[in-house]
Design an enzyme around this catalytic site. Structure first.
Site, PDB file in Angstrom:
ATOM      1  N   LYS A   1      -1.343  -1.141  13.153  1.00 14.40           N
ATOM      2  CA  LYS A   1      -2.621  -1.555  12.554  1.00 14.40           C
ATOM      3  C   LYS A   1      -3.095  -2.834  13.252  1.00 14.40           C
ATOM      4  O   LYS A   1      -3.605  -2.734  14.352  1.00 14.40           O
ATOM      5  CB  LYS A   1      -2.462  -1.634  11.045  1.00 14.40           C
TER       6      LYS A   1
ATOM      7  N   HIS B   1      -0.642  -3.490   5.988  1.00 13.40           N
ATOM      8  CA  HIS B   1      -2.015  -4.004   6.046  1.00 13.40           C
ATOM      9  C   HIS B   1      -2.076  -5.505   5.839  1.00 13.40           C
ATOM     10  O   HIS B   1      -3.150  -6.055   5.579  1.00 13.40           O
ATOM     11  CB  HIS B   1      -2.879  -3.283   4.999  1.00 13.40           C
TER      12      HIS B   1
ATOM     13  N   SER C   1      -2.949  -0.034   0.522  1.00 11.14           N
ATOM     14  CA  SER C   1      -3.638   0.541   1.676  1.00 11.14           C
ATOM     15  C   SER C   1      -5.001   1.136   1.347  1.00 11.14           C
ATOM     16  O   SER C   1      -5.889   1.143   2.188  1.00 11.14           O
ATOM     17  CB  SER C   1      -2.760   1.608   2.329  1.00 11.14           C
TER      18      SER C   1
HETATM   19  C1  LIG Z   1       1.050   0.917   3.479  1.00  8.64           C
HETATM   20  C2  LIG Z   1       1.434   1.773   4.640  1.00  8.64           C
HETATM   21  N1  LIG Z   1       2.734   1.896   4.939  1.00  8.64           N
HETATM   22  C3  LIG Z   1       3.141   2.625   5.977  1.00  8.64           C
HETATM   23  C4  LIG Z   1       2.246   3.301   6.770  1.00  8.64           C
HETATM   24  C5  LIG Z   1       2.763   4.142   7.880  1.00  8.64           C
HETATM   25  O1  LIG Z   1       2.759   3.445   9.073  1.00  8.64           O
HETATM   26  P1  LIG Z   1       2.694   4.232  10.450  1.00  8.64           P
HETATM   27  O2  LIG Z   1       1.291   4.690  10.611  1.00  8.64           O
HETATM   28  O3  LIG Z   1       3.135   3.237  11.473  1.00  8.64           O
HETATM   29  O4  LIG Z   1       3.641   5.377  10.334  1.00  8.64           O
HETATM   30  C6  LIG Z   1       0.876   3.184   6.499  1.00  8.64           C
HETATM   31  C7  LIG Z   1      -0.185   3.831   7.295  1.00  8.64           C
HETATM   32  O5  LIG Z   1      -0.161   4.654   8.033  1.00  8.64           O
HETATM   33  C8  LIG Z   1       0.465   2.403   5.411  1.00  8.64           C
HETATM   34  O6  LIG Z   1      -0.835   2.295   5.098  1.00  8.64           O
END
Ligand SMILES: Cc1ncc(COP(=O)(O)O)c(C=O)c1O
Length: 384
Positions: A240, A210, A182
């Site tokens: 996203k 991502h 990320s």
């Molecule tokens: C790699 C990764 N996993 C999980 C999440 C969490 O997802 P959410 O924003 O839907 O809670 C994010 C970002 O927020 C992320 O970048």
């Protein structure tokens, strides 16, 4: 002040002194790539809405119709009364797109990792994690009481050494990685990890927050190799490239059914608003029908990187590492003065000494906008 406030204030002061105190700034995302802050119109290069589908007219209309039909909230957890008819459609579409038997949708990506991992690895079990995994993979690993071992970023030899040392002493073993990292934008060596998982009887889980919509023809990081990678647990988020909200796990029927029964962040949490589920269905439909759209964010990132002699990107995320937290916040402010929103990313989100500008690209950025950002980076001596 009482002791509680004293405690909080001391913690805040310590963060401030290290340049790590965070403040929320009201951001009006008034168009696909436009963001207004404090009356200033900016071109945003720090949004995860990679396909700008949160502003797509068909997606907005789908959300509007579902809200009018089913109401603004789901009214309960999905096992009680919050399982709107839209969920079946979304989960079916995600499972087909990810080529798995089944899928289940959670309240968010974070909640997905908190729910899934403890169902598969608890006390006496082992979770192996890449050091640069997202915070919620680590949180999910810890919450069930499993032993967590961390391997150096994308280092298959280190992962193998940890498995050789620790696997035999544990019950189940999960290897969990970001499919697309990320904060760095690079890819996990998924096929190598899948081979290790087979060798050591471990289960591979990728967090493709991502990846969906932007790599592997829009299907995500398990689809980058000519043959689909062997990843039995593909999770991700709807927040996203999908442009909505929620998280998902795509997996086999028994695994999904187990987690439907035992995933606490699912069982004890309210279902998503129907409009959000409808938006995700429509966004996925657009992703499926428009591979050119899915290819554009990485192509836009590539244009930026080529101009600044940065390594070719594997995803729409381009880190420009400046090192020190204060420096990154200054650079971000300088870019803002020139009309660009590129927020600084500081520890603990990234390791100490690697504070960075995390530049993200959308399908909707124009060449002129990207070239103007390149010029600003050059003028400020940030890269190139
Ligand atoms: C790699 C990764 N996993 C999980 C999440 C969490 O997802 P959410 O924003 O839907 O809670 C994010 C970002 O927020 C992320 O970048």
């Amino acid at each position: 002040m009482n002791s509680l406030d004293d405690f909080a204030q001391a913690r805040l002061d310590a963060l401030e002194a290290r340049g790590l105190r965070r403040r929320m700034i009201i951001t009006d995302r008034f168009s696909e790539t436009g963001a207004r802050r404090g009356g200033q119109d900016l071109v945003s290069f720090c949004c995860n809405d990679y396909l700008s589908l949160s502003h797509h007219p068909e997606v907005i209309e789908a959300a509007r119709e579902a809200t009018a039909r089913y109401g603004t909230g789901s009214g309960g957890s999905r096992l009680i009364s919050g399982n709107t008819p839209l969920y079946d459609e979304l989960e079916g579409a995600l499972a087909r797109w990810k080529q798995t038997e089944d899928c289940m949708v959670f309240g968010s990506g974070y909640l997905t990792n908190l729910g899934v991992i403890p169902c598969l690895a608890g006390k006496g079990d082992l979770v192996l994690q890449d050091e640069l995994n997202h915070a919620c993979l680590f949180a999910g690993g810890r919450i069930g009481g499993a032993a967590v071992k961390v391997f150096r970023h994308n280092d298959l030899d280190h992962a193998r050494a940890l498995l050789a040392e620790h696997r035999a002493a544990h019950g189940t073993c999960l290897i969990a990685v970001d499919g697309v990292f990320s904060m760095d934008g690079d890819l996990a060596p998924i096929d190598g990890l899948a081979a290790l998982a087979r060798e050591y009887d471990a289960w591979l889980m990728t967090d493709d927050a991502h990846g969906l919509g932007v790599v592997g023809g829009g299907r995500g990081s398990s689809f980058l190799s000519p043959a689909k990678s062997d990843v039995p647990l593909q999770m991700g988020t709807l927040s996203k490239a999908i442009g909505a909200y929620g998280g998902y796990l795509c997996a086999s029927r028994p695994v999904v059914d187990l987690i439907r029964n035992r995933g606490r962040s699912f069982v004890y949490s309210t279902g998503l608003p129907p409009g959000t589920v409808a938006a995700a269905i429509k966004a996925l439909e657009i992703i499926e029908r428009d591979p050119d759209l899915c290819a554009r964010p990485v192509a836009n990132a590539a244009r930026f990187c080529a101009a600044l002699n940065l390594p070719a990107p594997a995803s729409p995320i381009v880190p420009v590492i400046l090192g020190e937290a204060h420096r990154v916040m200054e650079a971000s402010a300088e870019l803002q003065a020139r009309g660009f929103l590129v927020t600084g990313i500081r520890p603990p989100t990234v390791p100490e000494g690697t504070a960075r500008l995390r530049v993200t690209f959308s399908a909707a950025h124009t060449e002129a906008e990207i070239d103007a950002l390149v010029a600003a980076f050059r003028a400020l001596g940030l890269a190139g």
